[in-house]
Design a protein around this motif. Structure first.
Motif, short mmCIF file in Angstrom:
data_model
loop_
_atom_site.label_atom_id
_atom_site.label_comp_id
_atom_site.label_asym_id
_atom_site.label_seq_id
_atom_site.Cartn_x
_atom_site.Cartn_y
_atom_site.Cartn_z
N ALA A 10 53.17 135.56 29.25
CA ALA A 10 54.09 136.21 28.32
C ALA A 10 55.42 136.51 28.99
N GLU A 11 55.37 136.82 30.28
CA GLU A 11 56.58 137.17 31.01
C GLU A 11 56.91 136.04 31.98
N ARG A 12 58.12 135.56 31.93
CA ARG A 12 58.55 134.49 32.84
C ARG A 12 59.91 134.81 33.42
N LYS A 13 60.11 134.38 34.65
CA LYS A 13 61.44 134.48 35.22
C LYS A 13 62.33 133.46 34.54
N ARG A 14 63.62 133.72 34.62
CA ARG A 14 64.58 132.81 33.99
C ARG A 14 64.41 131.39 34.55
N GLY A 15 64.32 130.44 33.67
CA GLY A 15 64.19 129.05 34.07
C GLY A 15 62.77 128.55 34.17
N GLU A 16 61.80 129.47 34.29
CA GLU A 16 60.41 129.04 34.42
C GLU A 16 59.92 128.39 33.13
N GLY A 17 60.36 128.92 31.98
CA GLY A 17 59.94 128.35 30.71
C GLY A 17 60.42 126.92 30.55
N VAL A 18 61.66 126.66 30.96
CA VAL A 18 62.21 125.30 30.88
C VAL A 18 61.40 124.35 31.75
N LYS A 19 61.08 124.78 32.98
CA LYS A 19 60.31 123.93 33.89
C LYS A 19 58.91 123.67 33.34
N LEU A 20 58.30 124.70 32.75
CA LEU A 20 56.97 124.53 32.18
C LEU A 20 56.97 123.46 31.10
N VAL A 21 57.90 123.57 30.16
CA VAL A 21 57.98 122.60 29.07
C VAL A 21 58.30 121.21 29.61
N TYR A 22 59.26 121.15 30.52
CA TYR A 22 59.64 119.87 31.11
C TYR A 22 58.44 119.21 31.79
N ASP A 23 57.71 119.96 32.60
CA ASP A 23 56.56 119.39 33.32
C ASP A 23 55.49 118.89 32.36
N ILE A 24 55.21 119.67 31.32
CA ILE A 24 54.18 119.29 30.35
C ILE A 24 54.56 118.00 29.64
N LEU A 25 55.78 117.98 29.09
CA LEU A 25 56.21 116.81 28.33
C LEU A 25 56.39 115.60 29.22
N ARG A 26 56.98 115.80 30.39
CA ARG A 26 57.17 114.67 31.31
C ARG A 26 55.84 114.02 31.65
N ASP A 27 54.85 114.83 32.02
CA ASP A 27 53.56 114.26 32.40
C ASP A 27 52.89 113.56 31.23
N ASP A 28 52.97 114.15 30.04
CA ASP A 28 52.34 113.53 28.87
C ASP A 28 53.04 112.23 28.46
N ILE A 29 54.36 112.19 28.65
CA ILE A 29 55.10 110.96 28.32
C ILE A 29 54.81 109.87 29.34
N ILE A 30 54.86 110.21 30.63
CA ILE A 30 54.61 109.22 31.67
C ILE A 30 53.17 108.72 31.62
N ASP A 31 52.24 109.63 31.32
CA ASP A 31 50.83 109.27 31.26
C ASP A 31 50.46 108.57 29.95
N LEU A 32 51.47 108.41 29.08
CA LEU A 32 51.31 107.73 27.79
C LEU A 32 50.37 108.47 26.85
N VAL A 33 50.13 109.76 27.14
CA VAL A 33 49.43 110.62 26.18
C VAL A 33 50.29 110.75 24.92
N LEU A 34 51.60 110.89 25.16
CA LEU A 34 52.58 110.81 24.08
C LEU A 34 53.16 109.41 24.12
N PRO A 35 52.74 108.51 23.25
CA PRO A 35 53.21 107.13 23.31
C PRO A 35 54.65 106.99 22.84
N PRO A 36 55.30 105.88 23.16
CA PRO A 36 56.66 105.64 22.69
C PRO A 36 56.77 105.81 21.18
N GLY A 37 57.83 106.51 20.76
CA GLY A 37 58.06 106.74 19.34
C GLY A 37 57.44 108.00 18.80
N SER A 38 56.62 108.69 19.60
CA SER A 38 55.98 109.91 19.13
C SER A 38 57.01 111.01 18.89
#
Length: 234
Positions: A10-38
């Motif tokens: 619930a509590e995050r330091k400034r910038g941690e939320g951006v990194k969390l979202v970036y890491d989640i989406l990046r990994d899912d996109i690279i791993d093709l969990v989120l396929p092209p066009g999703s």
């Protein structure tokens, strides 16, 4: 989306939320969990991560700069398509950069560069042993980036890192062609490149880098063109 999107603090330091979202989406996109066009649903993602849409939008801007997502005219965001039609131009560029950066590293490296390159190679070998595809992609990128940095040309380094980043989903296809069990002979190719760099064998480094790029390209081409038709008796 994978379980990486589950509960965030619930509590995050400034910038941690951006990194969390970036890491989640990046990994899912690279791993093709989120396929092209999703589509990327900002509202759903915000609810799932219990955060505002601001860090999500900032993460999407970063992903867009890396070519992993695309913002459409209606302002919705989707996972970027892989341009298979023009993939040969990517292969031309990245093969050239493998060769140029490895040649320059053989000529201009200093002892400290070899320490970094060998450490990156050890991390890559560990990822291969663990059959961790995402870690293989990240550590392979770091290994080749370290070679580029040893070549002392920041323009080549910048271009090569951009190509390595843009090619992460293509490299995921490469590893998937081995079912993430990368043969050790391909790990050994890195060791041979390190030996040529350490010996300041410019021509040998070039030859090994080209061969390394060629086998990756050929494996991906075979995967894309593989005949998966079933023989049906009608």
């Amino acid at each position: 989306m994978t379980d990486r999107t589950t509960a965030a603090p619930a509590e995050r330091k400034r910038g941690e939320g951006v990194k969390l979202v970036y890491d989640i989406l990046r990994d899912d996109i690279i791993d093709l969990v989120l396929p092209p066009g999703s589509p990327i649903d900002e509202i759903q993602l915000a609810e799932r991560l219990s955060m505002s849409r601001t860090p999500i939008r900032e993460a999407l801007v970063r992903l867009a700069s890396e070519g992993l997502v695309t913002t459409l005219p209606n302002r919705s965001t989707v996972v970027s398509n892989i341009d298979f039609l023009n993939l040969h131009t990517f292969f031309d560029a990245i093969t050239l950069m493998y060769r140029v950066t490895t040649r320059l590293a053989a000529e201009f490296h200093v002892p400290a560069d070899l320490d970094v390159i060998r450490a990156r190679q050890a991390a890559f070998a560990g990822a291969v042993e663990a059959q961790d595809a995402l870690a293989m992609i990240a550590t392979n990128r770091d290994f080749h980036a370290a070679i580029a940095e040893a070549g002392r040309n920041p323009y080549y380094t910048g271009l090569f890192c951009r190509l390595l980043d843009e090619g992460r989903r293509i490299l995921r296809l490469y590893y998937s062609s081995f079912e993430d069990r990368l043969p050790q002979r391909y790990v050994a190719e890195h060791e041979e490149m390190i030996a040529a760099i350490a010996a300041r064998d410019v021509e040998g480094a070039d030859r090994l880098a080209k061969a390394h790029a060629d086998q990756i390209v050929q494996q991906i081409q075979q995967l894309i063109a593989r005949d998966r038709r079933q023989t049906l008796v009608l």
